[in-house]
Scaffold this motif. Sequence first.
Motif, mmCIF file in Angstrom:
data_model
loop_
_atom_site.group_PDB
_atom_site.id
_atom_site.type_symbol
_atom_site.label_atom_id
_atom_site.label_comp_id
_atom_site.label_asym_id
_atom_site.label_seq_id
_atom_site.Cartn_x
_atom_site.Cartn_y
_atom_site.Cartn_z
ATOM 1 N N UNK A 1 -9.303 -53.541 -23.989
ATOM 2 C CA UNK A 1 -10.350 -52.863 -25.046
ATOM 3 C C UNK A 1 -10.470 -53.429 -26.314
ATOM 4 N N UNK A 2 -10.990 -53.791 -27.111
ATOM 5 C CA UNK A 2 -11.548 -53.779 -28.018
ATOM 6 C C UNK A 2 -13.033 -52.997 -29.227
ATOM 7 N N UNK A 3 -12.016 -52.447 -29.758
ATOM 8 C CA UNK A 3 -13.003 -51.618 -31.163
ATOM 9 C C UNK A 3 -13.592 -52.233 -32.476
ATOM 10 N N UNK A 4 -14.745 -52.707 -32.000
ATOM 11 C CA UNK A 4 -15.835 -53.709 -33.068
ATOM 12 C C UNK A 4 -15.817 -52.813 -34.275
ATOM 13 N N UNK A 5 -16.518 -51.341 -34.125
ATOM 14 C CA UNK A 5 -16.724 -50.539 -35.087
ATOM 15 C C UNK A 5 -18.084 -49.159 -34.606
ATOM 16 N N UNK A 6 -18.840 -50.789 -34.588
ATOM 17 C CA UNK A 6 -19.959 -49.913 -34.246
ATOM 18 C C UNK A 6 -19.509 -49.790 -32.475
ATOM 19 N N UNK A 7 -18.973 -50.710 -31.493
ATOM 20 C CA UNK A 7 -18.930 -50.932 -30.155
ATOM 21 C C UNK A 7 -17.707 -50.479 -29.717
ATOM 22 N N UNK A 8 -17.804 -50.658 -28.574
ATOM 23 C CA UNK A 8 -16.439 -50.855 -27.343
ATOM 24 C C UNK A 8 -16.807 -52.094 -27.178
ATOM 25 N N UNK A 9 -16.034 -53.178 -26.989
ATOM 26 C CA UNK A 9 -16.156 -53.847 -25.764
ATOM 27 C C UNK A 9 -14.611 -54.201 -25.251
ATOM 28 N N UNK A 10 -15.522 -55.204 -23.770
ATOM 29 C CA UNK A 10 -14.174 -54.808 -23.020
ATOM 30 C C UNK A 10 -13.567 -56.500 -22.581
ATOM 31 N N UNK A 11 -12.935 -57.271 -22.316
ATOM 32 C CA UNK A 11 -12.485 -58.055 -22.286
ATOM 33 C C UNK A 11 -11.368 -58.327 -21.232
ATOM 34 N N UNK A 12 -12.010 -59.166 -19.849
ATOM 35 C CA UNK A 12 -11.930 -59.320 -18.882
ATOM 36 C C UNK A 12 -10.365 -59.902 -18.807
ATOM 37 N N UNK A 13 -8.944 -60.159 -17.874
ATOM 38 C CA UNK A 13 -8.422 -60.496 -18.511
ATOM 39 C C UNK A 13 -8.415 -61.080 -17.060
ATOM 40 N N UNK A 14 -7.644 -62.784 -16.319
ATOM 41 C CA UNK A 14 -7.849 -63.528 -15.063
ATOM 42 C C UNK A 14 -6.753 -62.454 -13.943
ATOM 43 N N UNK A 15 -7.566 -61.828 -13.402
ATOM 44 C CA UNK A 15 -6.375 -61.316 -12.233
ATOM 45 C C UNK A 15 -5.769 -61.656 -11.642
ATOM 46 N N UNK A 16 -6.272 -62.844 -10.713
ATOM 47 C CA UNK A 16 -5.612 -64.083 -10.101
ATOM 48 C C UNK A 16 -3.913 -64.474 -10.585
ATOM 49 N N UNK A 17 -4.631 -65.209 -12.632
ATOM 50 C CA UNK A 17 -3.065 -65.102 -12.883
ATOM 51 C C UNK A 17 -2.084 -63.868 -12.570
ATOM 52 N N UNK A 18 -2.829 -62.639 -13.574
ATOM 53 C CA UNK A 18 -2.000 -61.411 -13.286
ATOM 54 C C UNK A 18 -0.813 -61.393 -12.160
ATOM 55 N N UNK A 19 -1.750 -61.798 -10.872
ATOM 56 C CA UNK A 19 -1.095 -61.218 -9.556
ATOM 57 C C UNK A 19 -0.309 -62.467 -9.040
ATOM 58 N N UNK A 20 -0.874 -63.602 -9.153
ATOM 59 C CA UNK A 20 0.413 -64.981 -9.423
ATOM 60 C C UNK A 20 1.795 -64.545 -10.091
ATOM 61 N N UNK A 21 1.777 -64.234 -11.627
ATOM 62 C CA UNK A 21 2.826 -64.123 -12.057
ATOM 63 C C UNK A 21 3.641 -63.413 -10.998
ATOM 64 N N UNK A 22 3.110 -61.899 -10.814
ATOM 65 C CA UNK A 22 3.844 -60.614 -10.309
ATOM 66 C C UNK A 22 4.371 -61.071 -8.849
ATOM 67 N N UNK A 23 4.047 -62.151 -8.308
ATOM 68 C CA UNK A 23 4.098 -62.435 -7.054
ATOM 69 C C UNK A 23 4.775 -63.476 -7.228
ATOM 70 N N UNK A 24 5.426 -64.024 -8.057
ATOM 71 C CA UNK A 24 6.794 -64.709 -8.033
ATOM 72 C C UNK A 24 7.736 -63.970 -8.650
ATOM 73 N N UNK A 25 7.420 -63.150 -9.854
ATOM 74 C CA UNK A 25 8.669 -62.622 -10.412
ATOM 75 C C UNK A 25 9.207 -61.506 -9.499
ATOM 76 N N UNK A 26 8.659 -61.302 -8.783
ATOM 77 C CA UNK A 26 9.037 -60.422 -7.060
ATOM 78 C C UNK A 26 9.117 -61.234 -5.928
ATOM 79 N N UNK A 27 9.102 -62.505 -6.104
ATOM 80 C CA UNK A 27 9.610 -63.418 -4.859
ATOM 81 C C UNK A 27 8.576 -63.552 -3.660
ATOM 82 N N UNK A 28 7.563 -62.987 -3.889
ATOM 83 C CA UNK A 28 6.506 -62.386 -2.978
ATOM 84 C C UNK A 28 5.852 -63.949 -3.215
#
Length: 164
Positions: free
Chosen positions: A133-160
């Motif tokens: 979530x980014x505050x641009x002054x007048x507006x608040x904008x959200x930037x989506x992260x790559x959920x597939x990359x997040x899940x992949x990294x979490x699975x690797x870290x947990x040995x799954x």
Amino acid sequence: GVQASGEEIKKIAYLVDLQTIRVLDLDTGVSAATISHDARIDWLDLSLNAGKLLFRDKRRQLHLYDVNSQVRSTLLSYASYVNWVPGADVVVAQNRGSLCVWYHIDSPDKVTVVPIKGDVVEIERAEGKTEVIVDEGINTVSYALDEALIAFGAALDQGELEVA
């Protein structure tokens, strides 16, 4: 945090003084690391599995410390915002007009950079998506992260590996 073996990790990172961080194993009472720095530290946080430590100094330099290998690297200059993505070893930081994301923190040189206007205020993770979530002054904008990359990294870290 939890290790791949399923056992809980009990470590804490704290300031010994304004320029020294200690990582303590609460089960054994043994110091896992002591990091001396040349400037005052104003923010620190351990990763989910307590294997990595992020810290920022008063000069706004963002550093990564690998607790196991005892290796320190500088991730970013002029870091105004930094945090771990909740439930993942993914780092989000802001450097002036750039949103910087490290999806695989074991490769600190591999960073995804997105131009933004405004200031990062928080990271929201719910219902299978992660947004910055980014505050641009007048507006608040959200930037989506790559959920597939997040899940992949979490699975690797947990040995799954079958999940990854």
